[in-house]
Motif scaffolding. Structure first.
Motif, short mmCIF file in Angstrom:
data_model
loop_
_atom_site.label_atom_id
_atom_site.label_comp_id
_atom_site.label_asym_id
_atom_site.label_seq_id
_atom_site.Cartn_x
_atom_site.Cartn_y
_atom_site.Cartn_z
N HIS A 177 0.83 -1.20 0.00
CA HIS A 177 0.00 0.00 0.00
C HIS A 177 0.87 1.26 0.00
CE1 HIS A 177 -3.30 2.70 0.72
NE2 HIS A 177 -2.82 3.07 1.90
N THR A 178 1.88 1.27 0.84
CA THR A 178 2.77 2.43 0.90
C THR A 178 3.49 2.66 -0.42
OG1 THR A 178 3.13 2.16 3.27
CG2 THR A 178 4.79 3.41 2.07
N THR A 179 3.96 1.58 -1.03
CA THR A 179 4.66 1.71 -2.30
C THR A 179 3.74 2.22 -3.41
OG1 THR A 179 6.36 0.08 -1.79
CG2 THR A 179 5.85 0.40 -4.12
N LEU A 180 2.51 1.73 -3.45
CA LEU A 180 1.57 2.21 -4.47
C LEU A 180 1.26 3.70 -4.26
CD1 LEU A 180 -0.88 -0.83 -4.69
CD2 LEU A 180 0.75 -0.08 -6.44
N ARG B 12 -4.83 -7.06 -10.86
CA ARG B 12 -5.68 -5.87 -10.92
C ARG B 12 -4.96 -4.80 -11.73
NH1 ARG B 12 -9.16 -4.58 -5.48
NH2 ARG B 12 -9.76 -6.72 -4.97
N ARG B 13 -5.71 -4.15 -12.59
CA ARG B 13 -5.15 -3.13 -13.47
C ARG B 13 -5.92 -1.83 -13.27
NH1 ARG B 13 -6.37 -7.78 -15.84
NH2 ARG B 13 -4.67 -9.11 -16.61
N GLY B 14 -5.22 -0.71 -13.37
CA GLY B 14 -5.90 0.57 -13.25
C GLY B 14 -4.91 1.67 -12.90
N PRO B 15 -5.40 2.89 -12.68
CA PRO B 15 -4.53 4.00 -12.28
C PRO B 15 -3.90 3.70 -10.91
CG PRO B 15 -6.67 4.80 -13.01
CD PRO B 15 -6.80 3.32 -12.88
N LEU B 16 -2.73 4.22 -10.68
CA LEU B 16 -2.03 3.98 -9.41
C LEU B 16 -2.86 4.38 -8.20
CD1 LEU B 16 1.60 5.02 -10.40
CD2 LEU B 16 0.92 2.81 -9.44
N ALA C 102 -5.83 2.43 -3.33
CA ALA C 102 -7.05 2.30 -2.53
C ALA C 102 -7.52 0.85 -2.46
CB ALA C 102 -8.15 3.17 -3.13
N ALA C 103 -7.36 0.11 -3.56
CA ALA C 103 -7.82 -1.29 -3.60
C ALA C 103 -6.99 -2.17 -2.68
CB ALA C 103 -7.77 -1.81 -5.03
N PHE C 104 -5.71 -1.84 -2.49
CA PHE C 104 -4.83 -2.67 -1.67
C PHE C 104 -4.46 -1.96 -0.37
CE2 PHE C 104 -4.11 -4.46 -5.90
CZ PHE C 104 -4.22 -5.82 -5.64
N SER C 105 -5.44 -1.28 0.22
CA SER C 105 -5.19 -0.56 1.47
C SER C 105 -5.31 -1.46 2.70
CB SER C 105 -6.17 0.62 1.61
OG SER C 105 -7.51 0.15 1.60
#
Length: 322
Positions: free
Chosen positions: A206-209, A236-240, A245-248
């Motif tokens: 999450h921090t890295t994203l 999962r694909r999408g804007p950073l 948010a998805a991997f929080s």
């Protein structure tokens, strides 16, 4: 086909189909009669093999990898328990030697005791983000032949799964955890035009994203692949910003992050801030005119800043006259 039935019309797809008859192995593929499937016998004498192991699905082990593991005097690895479990599953019993980042200094002694040594990492191809490269150096220093077997790796499948351009890419491995080195690497990812591939641990994803979104811009396309080749594989694909948010929450599994390159002509947030803070050409021209420089000198200085000759001359003339 019944009598009188019309022949189906041939399509472009039909032109791509072959029955497979009369096809032969390419002359570029080496085969041998001594092993099942035409496999080539292993060479004799001392040697170091780097053997890829599955990143998840145990079915990804190759026949050649099995041949090497059987023939080796010992198997060196990062984690003897994990590798022992793998060998047990494969029905193999070999001496195990721990060679990780803390014990790799013992490599010369290990190579002397076990002249035919196979080295495996915890998963994937040794020498990529693990101490395998140090073993290769030690073997070369000892003038031992080294072979690296083709096989499993996480970065290439994740790159292809991302759907992002893969003709040119940079493998970043694991980013530094903090400090100036991390900031510099993030800015390098943001600035380069080709795709970047990174490894990350679950508790730092999450921090890295978030850091990537800050460095590259929140809308930069990316993907996250986890549990590659396992039952719960996911990409999962999408804007950073959306991926962050998805991997929080809690994340499990091995992770590969793929980030699109910077589009041509687009500035990164860091570059935009630097450009905003830098003096503008018109302001520079006025400053130099007030210091007594002539039109030609102002023009030349503006051209050195990257302006075209005509634009630089127009600003220089305006500043000198103002």
């Amino acid at each position: 086909m019944t009598d009188g039935a019309a022949m189906p019309e041939r399509t472009e797809v039909d032109d791509l189909i072959t029955s497979g008859e009369d096809l032969h192995l390419s002359d570029g593929l080496e085969t041998g009669p001594d092993l099942p499937g035409g496999r080539v016998p292993l060479p004799e004498g001392p040697r170091v093999w780097l053997v890829p192991t599955p990143v998840g699905n145990l079915g990804d082990i190759t026949l050649r990898a099995l041949d090497v593991l059987r023939a080796a005097d010992a198997v060196a690895c990062e984690d003897t328990r994990r590798t022992g479990a793998l060998l047990s599953h494969l029905g193999l019993r070999r001496p195990l030697v721990r060679l990780d980042a803390h014990t790799m200094h013992r490599a010369p002694q290990v190579l002397e005791r076990y002249p035919r040594l196979a080295y495996v990492s915890d998963a994937g191809t040794p020498g990529i983000s693990d101490p395998g490269a140090e073993l290769v150096r030690a073997a070369l220093d000892a003038e031992l032949p080294v072979e690296v077997l083709p096989g499993a790796t996480a970065l290439v499948p994740a790159l292809v799964l991302s759907g992002l351009p893969g003709a040119r890419f940079t493998f970043e491995g694991f980013l530094p955890r903090s400090g100036r080195d991390r900031k510099a690497r993030l800015e390098a990812v943001a600035a380069r035009s080709e795709t970047s591939v990174l490894y990350e641990s679950p508790h730092r994803l999450h921090t890295t994203l978030k850091d990537l979104a800050s460095a590259c811009g929140p809308a930069r396309p990316a993907s996250v692949t986890r549990e590659l080749s396992k039952r719960f594989e996911e990409t999962r694909r999408g804007p950073l910003e959306e991926l962050a948010a998805a991997f929080s929450g809690t994340v499990k599994g091995e992770l590969v992050v793929v980030v699109a390159g910077r589009p041509e002509g687009e500035s990164t947030p860091a570059q935009s801030a630097e450009q905003a803070a830098a003096p503008q050409p018109a302001a520079l021209a006025r400053e130099w005119a007030q210091a007594g420089l002539g039109v030609r000198d102002i023009r030349d200085r503006l051209m050195a800043q990257g302006l075209r000759k005509n634009d630089a001359y127009a600003l220089a003339l305006e500043a000198a006259q103002g």
